[in-house]
Design an enzyme around this catalytic site. Structure first.
Site, PDB file in Angstrom:
ATOM      1  N   HIS A   1     -16.534  -4.800  -2.025  1.00 41.74           N
ATOM      2  CA  HIS A   1     -14.726  -4.980  -2.628  1.00 41.74           C
ATOM      3  C   HIS A   1     -14.975  -6.588  -1.414  1.00 41.74           C
ATOM      4  CE1 HIS A   1     -10.683  -4.778  -3.428  1.00 41.74           C
ATOM      5  NE2 HIS A   1     -10.928  -4.657  -1.682  1.00 41.74           N
TER       6      HIS A   1
ATOM      7  N   HIS B   1     -11.146  -9.588  -0.847  1.00 39.20           N
ATOM      8  CA  HIS B   1     -10.476  -9.895  -1.625  1.00 39.20           C
ATOM      9  C   HIS B   1     -10.825 -11.587  -1.999  1.00 39.20           C
ATOM     10  CE1 HIS B   1      -7.382  -7.238   0.490  1.00 39.20           C
ATOM     11  NE2 HIS B   1      -7.998  -6.212  -0.380  1.00 39.20           N
TER      12      HIS B   1
ATOM     13  N   HIS C   1      -6.643  -1.809  -6.720  1.00 43.48           N
ATOM     14  CA  HIS C   1      -7.518  -0.745  -6.329  1.00 43.48           C
ATOM     15  C   HIS C   1      -6.550   0.813  -6.138  1.00 43.48           C
ATOM     16  CE1 HIS C   1      -7.537  -2.283  -1.846  1.00 43.48           C
ATOM     17  NE2 HIS C   1      -7.323  -0.581  -1.210  1.00 43.48           N
TER      18      HIS C   1
ATOM     19  N   TYR D   1       0.267  -0.753   0.079  1.00 43.34           N
ATOM     20  CA  TYR D   1       0.327  -0.256   0.268  1.00 43.34           C
ATOM     21  C   TYR D   1       1.097   1.674   0.083  1.00 43.34           C
ATOM     22  CZ  TYR D   1      -4.183  -2.866   0.821  1.00 43.34           C
ATOM     23  OH  TYR D   1      -5.293  -3.994   0.926  1.00 43.34           O
TER      24      TYR D   1
END
Length: 587
Positions: free
Chosen positions: A422, A424, A273, A240
């Site tokens: 959303h 995973h 994303h 991230y």
């Protein structure tokens, strides 16, 4: 010793011998002939009666992390058909493309391009419960064009949404799991192929899109790119990356009316994303930063950048606001500091790849009637919530309770006009429902409207997971092998409520660990001495452990997070624990 029967002449034996030899030769030759239902690619001729759809195709998605495969498509709602164009950057001996319920390699609907060593063939196929491939007796994929270009080998083909073939996948609204594979050697027969023995992967796409033209943007619209500053993507699976972007000083109030992704070419399968957050206006200065969001040395003020301006995930199209609403940016009471967060999913550990991906904001100074807002629903990102291994179906639910909605939302209610779901890899489904007076009234993302004019409104976001292929529990978190349960709802008028999520009370989870350990004969409880993730992994998982955990999640008290965009709890006297008995869930 007599060799021949007295009635069997040598001439008869000779005839039988050569007849058997001829039959054997026919069988051998037939085994190397073209499959009866497949199309020989080299013999393909253009068909004037089948005009190609307009190019370029409006929808496209990369399939593999190295960018070897890209799927583009066009939809004909009038004919109930979908046109697909598959680009293979480096074609060797063939490629497999398919669809299955959850991305399984077994019982999948396939289209295969393969070569026999001398010729190439294209055909509709299917895989059985062991992954073995067979040519379909009903050929529903129609090859239109196959050609080598500078960028790679292109296949253009089409098929109906519904084929009435029990072995075919029904293409309908919602997520479609695309599977793919590469053939590294020739096949004399397609029946030689087993998907479990080749390099394969899976990608999720929304294949059917609304058959409506995009709204027209106002003539005074301007654009702002919030992108990563030529980042070298770390050579690890999950990253991230955070970057602070500064808006111009004294920027007047504008309305964001559309946003879209800006993805660096070649990185389409790695950028998972992207989110853009506005920092709290109470923080007057946010230092420059470009680095890992998980870095313990990052500036602490980044934690006050939580107001969502834009959210995009792989496969999503441009996002448009309704004509009477726009997302405010700039002006009094806002911050000039934005935090870009990019999630890189790099499973092949590719190194040295640079990236400048991000979000392009389209905004206008002509303000609309309503300020729009974004609210995050579901589960808090925490390992406290987990999915046991070997589960065919397991549910986790996050709650936005009436204590929060009554306090944070206006008396006239809010209008929800869009929803972005959303999870995973283990996620199989997400839905958010409105519960009022103990009754489930409507599914939010389908009805796109709810009002808190009536007291007691509750929003429940329920996620479905499948972990049959995992031997260890899957905990909540940011990693791609961890799980999320999130719904970003877009609504108006805007409120200060930014996040309304929950997780089970940690004290009751510790009681669960203690009980399960004792049940399995482990009297030495380590509850509280190690992390929650370690406690989950040390459990003896069986059907009983999973059933008790499911019961815990559905009956134990929860910890509620009712947060403002400043990350502070909403200024209301909320009990720390809210019993689930106050919420009635209809399965």
């Amino acid at each position: 010793m007599r060799i021949l029967n007295k009635h069997l002449r040598l001439q008869d034996v000779t005839i039988m011998y050569f007849t058997a030899l001829a039959a054997l030769m026919v069988i051998l030759v037939a085994s190397y002939q073209a499959p009866t239902n497949a199309v020989e690619v080299s013999s393909l001729k253009p068909k004037p009666s089948n005009p190609l759809p307009p190019l370029p195709m409006p929808f496209r998605v990369p399939l593999d992390p190295r960018g070897q495969l890209q799927l583009a498509w066009n939809i004909s709602y009038a004919n109930q058909e979908i046109y697909m164009e598959l680009r293979v950057a480096d074609l060797r001996h063939g490629v497999v493309l398919g669809m299955s319920d959850q991305g399984e390699l077994t019982n999948a609907d396939l289209v295969v391009l393969w070569d026999s060593g001398t010729k190439s063939y294209f055909g509709d196929a299917w895989s059985d419960s062991e992954g073995r491939v067979s040519l379909d007796s009903q050929q529903d994929y129609e090859l239109i064009e196959a050609e080598q270009r500078a960028e790679g080998f292109y296949l253009l083909f089409k098929r109906p949404f519904s084929t009435c073939d029990p072995r075919d996948y029904l293409i309908e609204e919602g997520t479609v799991h695309i599977i793919y594979g590469f053939l590294d050697q020739p096949l004399t027969s397609l029946e030689q192929l087993n998907l479990s023995r080749i390099h394969t992967g899976v990608q999720r796409v929304l294949m059917l899109r609304p058959d409506t033209p995009p709204p027209t943007l106002p003539p005074d619209v301007q654009t702002l790119d919030v992108v990563a500053p030529n980042v070298i993507i770390p050579n690890q699976e999950t990253t991230y990356w955070c970057f602070i972007h500064r808006l111009p000083e004294n920027m007047p109030k504008n309305h964001i009316v559309m946003y879209e992704s800006v993805i660096t070419p070649g990185n389409e399968a790695i950028v998972h994303h992207i989110e853009v957050f506005e920092c709290s206006p109470d923080v007057r200065e946010v230092p420059d930063y470009s680095g890992s969001c998980d870095d313990k040395m990052k500036p602490g003020k980044l934690n006050f950048c939580r107001h969502v301006l834009a959210a995009w995930a792989m496969g999503a199209e441009a996002f448009y606001y309704p004509p009477d609403a726009g997302l405010p940016m700039g002006g009094p009471g806002s911050s000039r500091f934005l935090r870009l967060e990019v999630h890189y999913h790099n499973p092949l550990i590719i190194s040295g790849r640079s990236d400048s991906s991000g979000i392009r904001l389209h905004y206008t100074p002509s303000l609309r009637r309503y300020d729009a807002g974004i609210m995050e629903l579901g589960l808090v990102y925490t390992p406290i919530m987990a999915v046991p291994p070997k589960q065919h179906t397991f549910y986790l639910s996050g709650y936005c309770t009436s204590k929060c909605t009554q306090t944070a939302l206006p008396p006239g209610g809010i209008h929800i006009f869009a929803s972005q779901l959303h999870t995973h890899l283990a996620g199989r489904g997400v839905r958010t429902v409105l519960v009022r007076g103990g009754k489930e009234l409507e599914i939010v993302q389908e009805d796109q409207h709810f009002s808190t004019h009536y007291q007691g409104d509750v929003l429940i976001t329920k996620c479905t997971y499948n972990t049959e292929d995992r031997s260890q529990p899957t905990v909540g978190g940011f990693g791609i092998m961890e799980e999320m349960c999130v719904n970003y709802i877009h609504y108006y008028p805007r409120t200060q409520l930014e996040l309304c999520k929950s997780h089970v009370d940690p004290r009751y989870l510790q009681k669960y660990f203690n009980f399960i350990n004792r049940f399995h004969g482990n009297d030495q409880c380590v509850c509280g001495e190690v992390s929650v993730t370690e406690q989950y992994s040390q459990l003896q998982w069986d059907a009983f452990s999973g059933e008790v955990l499911d019961s815990l999640y559905n009956t134990a008290p929860i910890s509620m997070h009712c947060n403002q965009s400043t990350a502070r709890l909403f200024p209301v006297s909320l009990p720390h624990l809210l019993p689930l008995a106050h919420i009635h869930i209809l399965q």
